[in-house]
Design an enzyme around this catalytic site. Structure first.
Site, short mmCIF file in Angstrom:
data_model
loop_
_atom_site.label_atom_id
_atom_site.label_comp_id
_atom_site.label_asym_id
_atom_site.label_seq_id
_atom_site.Cartn_x
_atom_site.Cartn_y
_atom_site.Cartn_z
N LYS A 156 -34.40 -23.00 42.50
CA LYS A 156 -33.21 -23.52 43.17
C LYS A 156 -33.02 -22.84 44.51
CE LYS A 156 -28.24 -24.30 42.32
NZ LYS A 156 -27.15 -24.14 41.33
N SER A 190 -24.78 -28.24 40.27
CA SER A 190 -25.37 -28.11 41.58
C SER A 190 -26.90 -27.96 41.55
CB SER A 190 -24.77 -26.88 42.27
OG SER A 190 -25.04 -25.68 41.50
N SER A 222 -23.32 -26.15 36.15
CA SER A 222 -24.41 -26.56 37.04
C SER A 222 -25.81 -26.48 36.45
CB SER A 222 -24.36 -25.74 38.33
OG SER A 222 -23.20 -26.03 39.06
#
Length: 410
Positions: free
Chosen positions: A62, A131, A155
């Site tokens: 990420k 996210s 997330s």
């Protein structure tokens, strides 16, 4: 999807080289990602380690997690082209195990609520969640066997459910957050995405250096079915998926009971945004002071409102969290795991939102391990969430693996 355990078995028996496994991941990204938008950039060509317990495993990272060989932009133009000098601690650990951190995956700006450009691999007209949008979508689209995300509200669990994959938000601080862009230091938790619960269990056991995380489930696990009524109602199809998973677990030997969480949990659930936003105001103070207009609208408004939070508000919210954690510890004396929905429902239509985290945020605040298990069915994916006591990540994974197997046989 690509199984981490399958790749490892083939590398171990010599039918696949680690280098070829990494090259295959590069080729899948090149072929599939243009339609998905999950991968922002890939690592420079380099020799893949031939040995190590994760040799041959390409990992998505990420884009709020530092990598020395790729830019880390936190989903924001403020950090366009930013190159850290060092890997985050968890990236270093992956390299030590022989894995190749191959791709930086899309994130919402600073892991907030403003959507990234990634689409849901099951239907590009629907959100993949957030996210950790890119990490979940890259696994679901069969590009990578393992990806890292983070969870502050929902997330990890929510995008995994929307994309139909397995994921774990481990116990708070089981995995290091050194080198990860902070949103809330009391909540941020690094998690893993994979094709199956067995895949993420194996990866977590190696990364955390805790072999016991792959232990089997109790013969007759005691499961508490929990709806979190204070968070509102889940959609009918999410509740149907929960019932389907519960009945499959029961046929596999689980003992089920209903659990209604007492009032202190409702207060803790309501306190989560105060803890999160008070800390975000400080964690993103430089970005807010120097680049407020460059922040995306939802995050900018969130930080605007957070300026009015006081230390007394924050302290009161933290006390509510502590009270609920003590109660939760007592509740787990009678159950092995809690079973609940992973999300309000299926991935919402449109790309203007990442969905709603209201069935995730209590458990993030509690710091307990949460595993999402895909529930087979028609239409866009659905998932259920398995939650265990703090530090009992192995039990959460074992129960989730049992439910995953029971669903496959149903």
């Amino acid at each position: 999807m690509i199984s981490l355990l399958d790749i490892r078995a083939r590398v171990a028996d010599g039918t696949l080289s680690a280098a070829d496994a990494i090259q295959a991941a590069r080729e899948r990204i090149a072929a599939r990602d243009p339609a998905i938008g999950a991968v922002l950039r890939t690592a420079p060509e380099a020799t893949a380690p031939a040995r190590g317990p994760l040799a041959g495993i390409a990992v998505g990272i990420k884009d709020i997690i530092d990598t020395a060989d790729m830019a880390t932009e936190s989903g924001s133009e403020i950090y366009a082209g930013w190159r850290p000098r060092a890997d985050a601690a968890i990236v270093s650990r992956l390299r030590a195990l022989g894995a190749v951190p191959l791709a930086k995956t899309a994130t919402t700006a600073f892991a907030g609520l403003d959507p990234a450009a990634t689409v849901n691999p099951h239907d590009p007209g629907h959100t993949p969640g957030g996210s950790s949008s890119g990490s979940a979508a890259a696994i679901a689209a069969g590009m990578l066997p393992l990806a890292l995300g983070t969870q502050t509200g929902g997330s990890v669990i929510r995008p995994a459910a929307f994309c139909g994959i397995a994921a774990i938000k481990p116990s708070f601080r089981l995995l290091p957050t050194v080198g990860v862009k902070t949103f809330s230091w009391a909540l941020d938790t690094v998690g893993l995405f994979g094709a199956s619960v067995a895949d993420i269990a194996h990866a977590l056991a190696l990364i955390a250096d805790r072999p016991g995380l792959e232990a089997p489930a109790p013969e007759h696990p005691r499961l508490a079915l929990c709806l979190q009524d204070f968070a509102g109602s889940a959609d009918a199809d999410a509740l149907a998926a929960l019932d389907h998973a519960a009945r499959a677990a029961e046929r596999a030997g689980a003992v089920l009971r209903d659990l209604v969480l007492p009032e202190p949990f409702a207060r803790a659930w309501a306190a989560h945004p105060t803890v999160q936003d008070f800390e975000a105001r400080q964690a993103l103070a430089w970005e807010y002071a120097e680049h407020r207009e460059a922040l995306p609208p939802v995050l900018r408004g969130q930080l605007d409102r957070a300026q009015d939070l006081s230390a007394a508000d924050y302290d009161a919210a933290r006390r509510e969290a502590h009270r609920a954690r003590r109660l939760l510890k007592a509740l787990f004396a009678d159950v092995d795991a809690i079973l609940t929905v992973s999300s309000v429902g299926r991935a919402p239509k449109g790309l203007g939102s990442t969905g709603d985290a209201r069935f995730n945020r209590l458990w993030t605040l509690m710091g307990v391990p949460c595993v999402t298990v895909p529930v087979p069915g028609d239409g866009l994916p659905l998932g259920v969430q398995v939650i265990a006591r703090f530090g009992d990540d192995g039990r959460a994974l074992a129960v989730a693996r049992m439910i995953e197997g029971a669903l496959a046989r149903a």
